[in-house]
Scaffold this motif. Structure first.
Motif, mmCIF file in Angstrom:
data_model
loop_
_atom_site.group_PDB
_atom_site.id
_atom_site.type_symbol
_atom_site.label_atom_id
_atom_site.label_comp_id
_atom_site.label_asym_id
_atom_site.label_seq_id
_atom_site.Cartn_x
_atom_site.Cartn_y
_atom_site.Cartn_z
ATOM 1 N N THR A 1 0.817 -1.216 0.000
ATOM 2 C CA THR A 1 0.000 0.000 0.000
ATOM 3 C C THR A 1 0.848 1.263 0.000
ATOM 4 O OG1 THR A 1 -0.133 -0.139 2.426
ATOM 5 C CG2 THR A 1 -1.941 -1.129 1.155
ATOM 6 N N LYS A 2 2.103 1.163 0.451
ATOM 7 C CA LYS A 2 2.976 2.335 0.502
ATOM 8 C C LYS A 2 3.860 2.478 -0.733
ATOM 9 C CE LYS A 2 3.232 2.873 5.521
ATOM 10 N NZ LYS A 2 4.106 3.092 6.691
ATOM 11 N N LEU A 3 3.835 1.476 -1.610
ATOM 12 C CA LEU A 3 4.718 1.520 -2.773
ATOM 13 C C LEU A 3 4.409 2.684 -3.707
ATOM 14 C CD1 LEU A 3 7.058 0.278 -4.309
ATOM 15 C CD2 LEU A 3 5.445 -1.297 -5.408
ATOM 16 N N PRO A 4 3.136 2.989 -4.031
ATOM 17 C CA PRO A 4 2.879 4.138 -4.923
ATOM 18 C C PRO A 4 3.442 5.446 -4.374
ATOM 19 C CG PRO A 4 0.920 2.759 -4.751
ATOM 20 C CD PRO A 4 1.895 2.259 -3.723
ATOM 21 N N SER A 5 3.313 5.652 -3.063
ATOM 22 C CA SER A 5 3.857 6.865 -2.467
ATOM 23 C C SER A 5 5.379 6.904 -2.583
ATOM 24 C CB SER A 5 3.438 6.945 -0.995
ATOM 25 O OG SER A 5 4.024 8.067 -0.366
ATOM 26 N N LEU A 6 6.030 5.736 -2.364
ATOM 27 C CA LEU A 6 7.484 5.661 -2.498
ATOM 28 C C LEU A 6 7.900 5.972 -3.931
ATOM 29 C CD1 LEU A 6 10.297 4.890 -1.365
ATOM 30 C CD2 LEU A 6 9.811 2.535 -2.042
ATOM 31 N N GLN A 7 7.204 5.396 -4.906
ATOM 32 C CA GLN A 7 7.529 5.649 -6.310
ATOM 33 C C GLN A 7 7.427 7.142 -6.639
ATOM 34 O OE1 GLN A 7 4.800 2.199 -7.716
ATOM 35 N NE2 GLN A 7 6.224 2.560 -9.415
ATOM 36 N N ALA A 8 6.376 7.774 -6.150
ATOM 37 C CA ALA A 8 6.172 9.192 -6.446
ATOM 38 C C ALA A 8 7.314 10.036 -5.889
ATOM 39 C CB ALA A 8 4.837 9.649 -5.860
ATOM 40 N N ASP B 1 15.420 9.726 5.309
ATOM 41 C CA ASP B 1 14.465 10.838 5.327
ATOM 42 C C ASP B 1 13.266 10.529 4.443
ATOM 43 O OD1 ASP B 1 16.177 12.178 7.015
ATOM 44 O OD2 ASP B 1 17.081 13.399 5.432
ATOM 45 N N LEU B 2 13.520 9.941 3.280
ATOM 46 C CA LEU B 2 12.424 9.613 2.361
ATOM 47 C C LEU B 2 11.472 8.588 2.971
ATOM 48 C CD1 LEU B 2 12.672 8.992 -1.422
ATOM 49 C CD2 LEU B 2 11.681 7.223 0.004
ATOM 50 N N LEU B 3 12.040 7.521 3.558
ATOM 51 C CA LEU B 3 11.191 6.448 4.095
ATOM 52 C C LEU B 3 10.422 6.918 5.325
ATOM 53 C CD1 LEU B 3 13.548 3.358 3.681
ATOM 54 C CD2 LEU B 3 11.558 3.968 2.300
ATOM 55 N N MET B 4 11.019 7.759 6.134
ATOM 56 C CA MET B 4 10.323 8.249 7.323
ATOM 57 C C MET B 4 9.175 9.179 6.951
ATOM 58 S SD MET B 4 11.519 6.782 9.994
ATOM 59 C CE MET B 4 10.935 7.787 11.367
ATOM 60 N N SER B 5 9.213 9.722 5.736
ATOM 61 C CA SER B 5 8.146 10.622 5.300
ATOM 62 C C SER B 5 6.959 9.898 4.679
ATOM 63 C CB SER B 5 8.705 11.641 4.294
ATOM 64 O OG SER B 5 9.020 11.001 3.054
ATOM 65 N N LEU B 6 7.077 8.598 4.494
ATOM 66 C CA LEU B 6 5.975 7.853 3.872
ATOM 67 C C LEU B 6 4.750 7.830 4.783
ATOM 68 C CD1 LEU B 6 7.797 4.762 2.298
ATOM 69 C CD2 LEU B 6 6.898 6.783 1.132
#
Length: 598
Positions: free
Chosen positions: A477-484, A593-598
């Motif tokens: 469920t978090k993959l689309p946000s990570l891709q963006a 930083d990127l992963l903590m912002s998901l």
């Protein structure tokens, strides 16, 4: 490399005595896995000149385990290994198989023995179609393989149990040396004066090959008596005087026994006959290292730096098929056993460039190359190590325990964590608390000296570099946000794949290997021993999810239904991701930083 060559090479540059360790073949598969870990750990802490593996004659599982141990120690662990080989219950075809296996693994050392009678036999009898004496086995090895192998033989300073005549024993020893033996390893002993006298007689008899004394640590009183009785070994009276009064205190017996053995070794090393000790470890670590520590033989920090354990970030294999291997995908950083098994059929010229970056190539062997199971732990051991996680929080706490060094392995990580992780430790723990399960990582390094105790590798006077790398399990469920987010940061490159083989990436279609570790050294081309690339990642994905499936089977065997359902949810609802931060000069942790912002 041959043992005699290693002894000679060491003595030309250093007068400090050397040592080696002997291990026996465990009876269980789990015991074998535990022994691999112990061999590796003891090597890292002590740098023995070589190790040797005993032989279990008679064919079947135990004989195959002997050759498997030799092959793994040479090919995977990168340890110089000597293989015992006996005549007991061994037809020539079986001897041929054992020698061929040793040859193919790069093992160049054989301890050729007649062997003891089988347990169910009173007297030793030659096998039909086999050999009656060690000298015949030696002659056969020389006939088949010429000078390829260094061949060791047994020496009996207190006489052979079947032949009390000292002169005859010396004659038999000379015959073995004349047949082609290069060195002598003796039975255990505690009467050091008798041993030194025997060495003198051996030399006077015209035998001039190296004599290596077999040293048996004293770990407990009952075992001490049993082993001495089994080998018909004379025990000096002062040993009894010191040990008998404390025989019921194992810790004290080991302490005093170690002092007695250390005193014995000091006398050996000052005799002029001995400059190498061969320690019968009985597959235990502490007693052997205590002896070496008290003898002041363990390597110093300077010796670690001048003779690095590895000229690469991973330990170089001693298998001749892998002699040109200088590149490995980072995914198997903590799973060298399966990596070597899955690449064991690669030709010599396929290291390092023949496989990587070619998506049409069948880059890796099938998973069944790894002995039928990818989890190196038995069902019982899995339960002891990892209990029965029933939620993502349980799994996160398990990974945090591994990161903190409280457990030595995870289902997907065979090796204990090393201190390189300290640079990322707080961030990794926070990610796991956030339910992003970290699988593998390395910190960013920008021009650290190759002699650095934590990050260094390769020749001295160089500099090493690393891109930050992180591999983890992420909810789908978090993959689309990570891709963006990754679309906005082109410096971070990634692969993500799920159990159904759905792959997404921001690597270009013509992208090949991405070096994530490299080194710059005087007078050499750039070395880039660790990479990330598509073909390898897909092979690793296959292995990773198979590990989870095998873990689930073990949990079924332990009737842990809630844990079984949880592992199934990992397979169905999570995606395996790796990210590389290609900006290796930045002080920031952009991946975190990127992963903590998901």
């Amino acid at each position: 490399m041959k043992i005699t060559e290693k002894l000679q090479q060491h003595q030309e540059v250093c007068s400090k005595p050397t040592y080696s360790f002997e291990y026996f073949v465990p009876k269980t598969t789990q015991g074998v896995q535990n022994l691999y870990d112990r061999m590796d750990k003891m090597y890292q802490s002590s740098l023995p000149l070589f190790i040797d593996i005993t032989w279990n004659a008679g064919g079947g599982t135990l004989s195959k385990l002997s050759t498997e141990l030799v092959s793994t120690s040479q090919s995977v662990l990168g340890l110089e290994t000597c293989m015992h080989l006996t005549c007991t219950n061994m037809e020539i075809s079986m001897i041929d198989d054992a020698l061929e296996s040793a040859y193919n693994s790069g093992c160049q050392n054989i301890l050729a023995l007649r062997g003891d009678p089988p347990r169910d036999a009173v007297n030793w009898q030659p096998t039909e179609g086999g050999f009656a004496y060690a000298k015949d086995l030696i002659s056969y090895i020389r006939c088949k393989y010429g000078d390829y192998f260094d061949i060791g033989v047994a020496g009996y300073p207190e006489g052979h149990p079947e032949e009390p005549n000292k002169l005859k024993n010396l004659k038999y020893l000379k015959e073995k040396v004349d047949a082609g033996a290069n060195f002598i390893v003796t039975q255990m002993f505690y009467d050091v004066d008798n041993f030194i006298q025997w060495c003198k007689e051996v030399r006077e008899f015209g035998i001039d090959v190296p004599i290596i004394p077999g040293i048996m640590p004293i770990t407990g009183y009952a075992a001490f008596l049993r082993r001495a009785s089994w080998g018909q070994i004379n025990i000096p009276k002062y040993f009894f005087a010191l040990l008998d009064p404390i025989k019921d205190n194992d810790e004290l017996v080991r302490e005093i026994g170690t002092k007695l053995v250390v005193e014995m070794c000091r006398k050996l090393l000052s005799s002029g006959y001995i400059n190498h000790l061969h320690i019968y470890t009985m597959n235990l670590e502490k007693a052997s290292l205590m002896i070496l520590e008290q003898l002041d033989l363990l390597p110093t920090e300077n010796e670690y730096l001048t003779e690095p354990i590895s000229m690469l970030p991973w330990r170089k294999s001693l298998n001749p098929k892998r002699k040109f291997e200088e590149v490995r995908p980072i995914f198997w950083q903590r799973r060298p056993y399966s990596y070597v098994a899955r690449t064991s059929n690669w030709a010599v010229d396929e290291f390092p460039n023949g496989r990587f970056g070619d998506s049409s190539s069948p880059a890796f062997g099938e998973l069944d190359l790894c002995g039928g199971t990818l989890l190196r732990q038995s069902s019982k051991k899995c339960l002891e190590l990892w209990s029965t996680p029933e939620s993502i929080n349980d799994l996160a706490q398990l990974v945090i325990s591994y990161l903190n060094g409280k457990i030595n392995c995870l289902p997907w990580s065979d090796m204990p964590i090393d201190r390189e992780v300290d640079a990322l430790l707080s961030h990794l723990i926070q990610l796991n608390i956030k339910m992003i399960i970290t699988v593998n990582s390395q910190p960013q390094i920008n021009g650290t000296p190759s002699s650095d105790k934590i990050y260094g590798w390769g020749p001295k006077d160089g500099y090493v570099y690393q891109k930050e790398y992180l591999e983890f399990l992420l909810p789908k469920t978090k993959l689309p946000s990570l891709q963006a987010k990754l679309e906005k940061n082109k410096i971070l490159t990634y692969f993500a794949v799920d159990f159904e083989d759905n792959l997404v990436t921001n690597h270009s279609k013509d992208s090949k290997a991405n070096a994530v570790t490299w080194g710059i050294f005087p007078g050499r081309e750039v070395l880039q021993p660790t990479i990330v690339e598509k073909v390898s990642f897909l092979a690793w994905k296959e292995e990773f999810y198979r590990i989870l499936e095998e873990w689930k089977i073990h949990l079924i065997e332990n009737n842990a239904s809630d844990s079984v359902n949880f592992i199934q949810s990992l397979l169905e609802d999570y995606v395996l991701v790796n990210i590389v931060d290609n900006n290796f000069v930045s002080p920031n942790d952009d991946i975190f930083d990127l992963l903590m912002s998901l």
